[in-house]
Scaffold this motif. Structure first.
Motif, mmCIF file in Angstrom:
data_model
loop_
_atom_site.group_PDB
_atom_site.id
_atom_site.type_symbol
_atom_site.label_atom_id
_atom_site.label_comp_id
_atom_site.label_asym_id
_atom_site.label_seq_id
_atom_site.Cartn_x
_atom_site.Cartn_y
_atom_site.Cartn_z
ATOM 1 N N LEU A 41 2.728 3.233 5.574
ATOM 2 C CA LEU A 41 1.302 4.074 5.149
ATOM 3 C C LEU A 41 0.631 2.784 3.462
ATOM 4 O O LEU A 41 -0.348 3.067 3.908
ATOM 5 C CB LEU A 41 2.284 5.205 3.793
ATOM 6 C CG LEU A 41 0.919 6.545 3.327
ATOM 7 C CD1 LEU A 41 0.373 7.212 4.511
ATOM 8 C CD2 LEU A 41 1.738 7.261 2.170
ATOM 9 N N PRO A 42 0.343 2.395 3.183
ATOM 10 C CA PRO A 42 0.265 0.750 2.353
ATOM 11 C C PRO A 42 -0.671 0.421 2.411
ATOM 12 O O PRO A 42 -2.059 0.553 2.600
ATOM 13 C CB PRO A 42 1.324 -0.030 0.796
ATOM 14 C CG PRO A 42 2.403 1.190 1.045
ATOM 15 C CD PRO A 42 2.425 1.883 2.993
ATOM 16 N N ARG A 43 -0.456 -0.328 4.349
ATOM 17 C CA ARG A 43 -1.329 -0.665 4.564
ATOM 18 C C ARG A 43 -2.187 0.221 5.972
ATOM 19 O O ARG A 43 -3.088 -0.049 5.546
ATOM 20 C CB ARG A 43 -1.124 -1.688 6.193
ATOM 21 C CG ARG A 43 -1.455 -2.488 6.972
ATOM 22 C CD ARG A 43 -0.633 -2.844 7.849
ATOM 23 N NE ARG A 43 0.329 -2.610 8.681
ATOM 24 C CZ ARG A 43 -0.278 -1.565 9.636
ATOM 25 N NH1 ARG A 43 -1.815 -1.469 9.844
ATOM 26 N NH2 ARG A 43 0.710 -1.375 10.378
ATOM 27 N N VAL A 44 -1.897 1.370 5.755
ATOM 28 C CA VAL A 44 -3.162 2.043 6.569
ATOM 29 C C VAL A 44 -3.737 3.032 6.158
ATOM 30 O O VAL A 44 -4.884 2.839 5.648
ATOM 31 C CB VAL A 44 -2.567 2.999 7.445
ATOM 32 C CG1 VAL A 44 -3.715 4.514 7.454
ATOM 33 C CG2 VAL A 44 -0.945 3.367 8.183
ATOM 34 N N VAL A 45 -3.848 3.008 4.345
ATOM 35 C CA VAL A 45 -4.195 3.815 2.831
ATOM 36 C C VAL A 45 -5.547 2.656 2.849
ATOM 37 O O VAL A 45 -6.548 2.973 2.263
ATOM 38 C CB VAL A 45 -3.260 3.923 2.205
ATOM 39 C CG1 VAL A 45 -4.612 4.039 1.129
ATOM 40 C CG2 VAL A 45 -2.775 5.145 2.140
ATOM 41 N N GLU A 46 -4.822 1.267 2.748
ATOM 42 C CA GLU A 46 -5.807 0.161 2.304
ATOM 43 C C GLU A 46 -6.764 0.041 3.223
ATOM 44 O O GLU A 46 -8.131 -0.218 2.882
ATOM 45 C CB GLU A 46 -5.206 -1.225 1.815
ATOM 46 C CG GLU A 46 -5.817 -2.546 2.082
ATOM 47 C CD GLU A 46 -5.156 -3.640 1.371
ATOM 48 O OE1 GLU A 46 -5.975 -4.611 1.333
ATOM 49 O OE2 GLU A 46 -4.304 -4.325 1.724
#
Length: 218
Positions: A95-100
Motif C-alpha cells: 500500500l505505501p508504494r501504491v499510495v506514493e
C-alpha cells in the motif's frame, strides 16, 4: 502466437505512474493505431457503442487533471472510500508504494501529453445488474486491449477512474452528450526504463473456486 511473448505481455502490462515520461511527445498516429486494435475487442450484441475521446489540448488536459486531483484528495482523505486490509495482508505491505505513486500521478496528470477517456453509449447507473454488466462488458475489453497495444509500442498508461466523481464537469470539458458514460481516464506517455515485471499477487489457488464458492481444489 509465441506463448512466452504473449504471457510476458499479459503479466507485465502495469498501471504506470511514476515511470511515465511526460517530456517525450506521443505520436498521434500511434494512438490511432492502438485504438484501431482496441475496436477489435468483444462488444455486447455487436453494438459497438464505444467512443474514445483523445485529448491533446493543453487547457482541456489541465481541466481534466484538476478534476482528477480534486477527486484524489477526497479519496485520500476519506477512509470509507478506500479498501482495508489486515496487517499481514500482501496488499497492506504494498500500500505505501501504491499510495506514493498515486499521489505522484495526481500531481502530474496534467503533464501527460495525451489523455484518453473510454466512453460507452447508455446510462446504467440506475439500471439492474444485467444492464450494467452488459454495458461495461462492452467497453472494458476494448480499454484493456488499448493498454496492451500501447505497451507493444513502448507507451504506457494507468487505469484511473477517480475523475468520474465529477463526471458531469468532465463531460462539459469534453462536450459529451448526456447519454454517454465515461468509464476511465488514461494518461498516455512513453515510459522510462526498459521493462516491467509481474506484480506480486495473492496466489491464484486462493482466488479460484471450482464449481462452488469456497472450493479451491478442482
Amino acid at each position: 502466437m509465441d506463448l512466452a511473448t504473449a504471457d510476458h505481455l499479459l503479466t507485465t502490462t502495469r498501471s504506470v505512474r511514476k515511470r511515465l515520461d511526460f517530456a517525450k511527445p506521443v505520436d498521434p498516429a500511434v494512438v490511432r493505431r492502438c485504438l484501431e486494435i482496441a475496436f477489435q475487442a468483444p462488444t455486447g450484441s455487436n453494438a459497438q457503442g464505444w467512443g474514445f475521446v483523445v485529448v491533446t489540448d493543453a487547457d482541456k488536459r489541465r481541466g481534466l487533471a484538476d478534476l482528477y486531483r480534486k477527486a484524489f484528495e477526497l479519496y485520500a482523505n476519506n477512509p470509507d472510500l478506500r479498501p482495508t486490509f489486515g496487517d499481514d495482508d500482501l496488499r497492506m505491505k504494498q500500500l505505501p508504494r501504491v499510495v506514493e505513486s498515486a499521489m505522484y500521478l495526481a500531481e502530474h496528470m496534467h503533464e501527460a501529453p495525451v489523455l484518453v477517456i473510454p466512453c460507452i453509449e447508455g446510462r446504467v447507473e440506475n439500471a439492474g445488474t444485467l444492464a450494467q454488466a452488459s454495458v461495461y462488458g462492452s467497453i472494458l475489453p476494448a480499454a484493456w486491449s488499448f493498454m496492451l497495444a500501447l505497451r507493444t509500442r513502448e507507451l504506457a498508461t494507468a487505469w484511473t477512474t477517480l475523475h468520474i466523481m465529477f463526471e458531469q464537469d468532465a463531460a462539459k470539458i469534453l462536450g459529451l452528450p448526456e447519454h454517454v458514460t465515461q468509464t476511465a481516464l488514461f494518461p498516455v506517455a512513453h515510459y522510462t526504463g526498459t521493462d516491467f515485471k509481474p506484480a506480486k499477487r495473492i496466489p491464484s489457488a486462493q482466488l479460484v473456486h471450482w464449481n462452488s464458492w469456497g472450493t479451491h481444489r478442482g
